[in-house]
Design an enzyme around this catalytic site. Structure first.
Site, PDB file in Angstrom:
ATOM      1  N   THR A   1      45.600 -12.579   8.706  1.00 17.50           N
ATOM      2  CA  THR A   1      46.665 -12.272   9.660  1.00 17.50           C
ATOM      3  C   THR A   1      47.387 -11.032   9.154  1.00 17.50           C
ATOM      4  O   THR A   1      48.047 -11.074   8.115  1.00 17.50           O
ATOM      5  CB  THR A   1      47.652 -13.439   9.800  1.00 17.50           C
ATOM      6  OG1 THR A   1      46.956 -14.570  10.326  1.00 17.50           O
ATOM      7  CG2 THR A   1      48.792 -13.079  10.736  1.00 17.50           C
TER       8      THR A   1
ATOM      9  N   LYS B   1      47.863 -13.535  17.669  1.00 16.05           N
ATOM     10  CA  LYS B   1      48.252 -14.397  16.553  1.00 16.05           C
ATOM     11  C   LYS B   1      49.756 -14.314  16.279  1.00 16.05           C
ATOM     12  O   LYS B   1      50.420 -15.339  16.091  1.00 16.05           O
ATOM     13  CB  LYS B   1      47.474 -14.004  15.298  1.00 16.05           C
ATOM     14  CG  LYS B   1      47.892 -14.741  14.021  1.00 16.05           C
ATOM     15  CD  LYS B   1      47.644 -16.235  14.105  1.00 16.05           C
ATOM     16  CE  LYS B   1      48.213 -16.988  12.884  1.00 16.05           C
ATOM     17  NZ  LYS B   1      47.408 -16.788  11.671  1.00 16.05           N
TER      18      LYS B   1
ATOM     19  N   LYS C   1      55.882 -14.520   6.574  1.00 23.30           N
ATOM     20  CA  LYS C   1      55.079 -13.296   6.699  1.00 23.30           C
ATOM     21  C   LYS C   1      54.704 -13.039   8.159  1.00 23.30           C
ATOM     22  O   LYS C   1      54.859 -11.923   8.669  1.00 23.30           O
ATOM     23  CB  LYS C   1      53.814 -13.425   5.855  1.00 23.30           C
ATOM     24  CG  LYS C   1      52.770 -12.340   6.103  1.00 23.30           C
ATOM     25  CD  LYS C   1      51.399 -12.797   5.672  1.00 23.30           C
ATOM     26  CE  LYS C   1      50.334 -12.029   6.426  1.00 23.30           C
ATOM     27  NZ  LYS C   1      48.973 -12.519   6.152  1.00 23.30           N
TER      28      LYS C   1
END
Length: 309
Positions: free
Chosen positions: A104, A179, A254
């Site tokens: 990611t 995502k 994150k």
């Protein structure tokens, strides 16, 4: 000439990044009959993968040199780009190798990785995942995939082994875009569910009663029914094992940081997304450093225990 054939079980798969997510994903490929050559900088992660049937390579480049498909699962975009170019992964691979990055990372970094792979004569897709460690172990991940239709079709047989669903979201970087949007929903949802349980506690409502109502009413969501932030109602949730991750709070921080950067760059009005990013950043730097992201419920009960910036 670029090889556009889909990988079969005789194809060699290189897997770089065999941690909490990558290790189980590689193991599922082995169980499906694929030859997997792997590398990880952490000896314990590599040893665990070898125990699951992955062949150890002395370096990432060595793994890629004999592979038809190279999968990566790394912490950040800088690691992917450094591995691709500075550490020679692209140069070590045979022309036409398919690179599938399941990390990611920032959308711009994903697009840069695509461009670097194409310049080196390879194909690439970005394919970040949703489902956490449990999904990686069970082979039930959802992949959000960016790239050309032909390259996505090449990757799909492997993605179908590691997950239950792969959605082609668009061109290069689109998987990463999906995502960060998905995880913004998840982060906000977990905070909302946690606040509801804390409110319920203050009103004398049992966890089970609130769960029984909300799980079959309009409050139903994944953060409630799969990753419930309080012990009891969902036996498999991290709340029942002292909030040991599942999906670690620093990883949520994150991902929400990536969403925050995109929000600010695009001047999008997303107040809850920004607030969720702030809350998880603080949680991950303090009590949540080694906890599942659902542990944020504890900071709502005890605001004094939260670390402020």
């Amino acid at each position: 000439m670029v090889n556009s054939a889909a990988p079969n079980r005789d194809a060699v798969v290189a897997f770089v990044g065999l941690g909490h997510m990558g290790g189980p994903m590689a193991a599922n490929l082995v169980r499906a009959g694929h030859r997997v050559v792997g590398h990880d900088l952490v000896p314990a992660a590599l040893d665990a993968a070898v125990a699951a049937g992955v062949e150890a390579a002395p370096s990432a480049a060595a793994a890629a040199a004999e592979a038809d498909v190279v999968l990566t699962m790394l912490p950040a975009g800088r690691h992917v780009l450094a591995l691709y170019e500075d550490e020679g992964l692209l140069g070590a691979a045979r022309t036409g190798t398919l690179f599938v990055d399941c990390s990611t990372i920032d959308v711009a970094d994903a697009r840069a990785a695509h461009a670097a792979a194409a310049a080196a004569g390879h194909a690439a897709v970005d394919a970040p995942v949703s489902g956490g460690v449990m999904g990686a172990e069970a082979g039930t991940l959802t992949f959000m995939v960016g790239g050309s239709a032909a390259d996505v079709a090449r990757a799909e047989p492997l993605l179908s082994v590691m997950g239950k669903k792969a959605v082609h979201c668009g061109a290069a970087g689109a998987g990463q875009a999906a995502k960060i949007c998905n995880n913004m929903i998840l982060g906000i949802s977990m905070i909302a569910v946690s606040e509801a349980f804390v409110l319920g506690e203050s009103l004398g409502l049992s966890h089970q009663a609130l769960y029984d109502v909300a799980s079959t009413a309009s409050g139903q969501c994944w953060a409630l029914t799969t990753n419930c932030p309080v012990p009891g109602p969902v036996p498999g949730s991290p709340a029942n094992r002292d909030y040991r991750p599942g999906f670690a709070a620093p990883l949520m921080a994150k991902d929400l940081g990536l969403a925050e950067a995109a929000i600010r760059a695009g001047e999008v009005r997303a107040e809850l997304g920004l607030r969720a990013a702030e809350m998880y950043r603080s949680f991950a730097r303090g009590p949540g450093a080694e906890q599942d992201f659902s542990g944020i419920v504890e900071t709502l009960r005890n605001p004094e225990g939260q670390t402020h910036e």
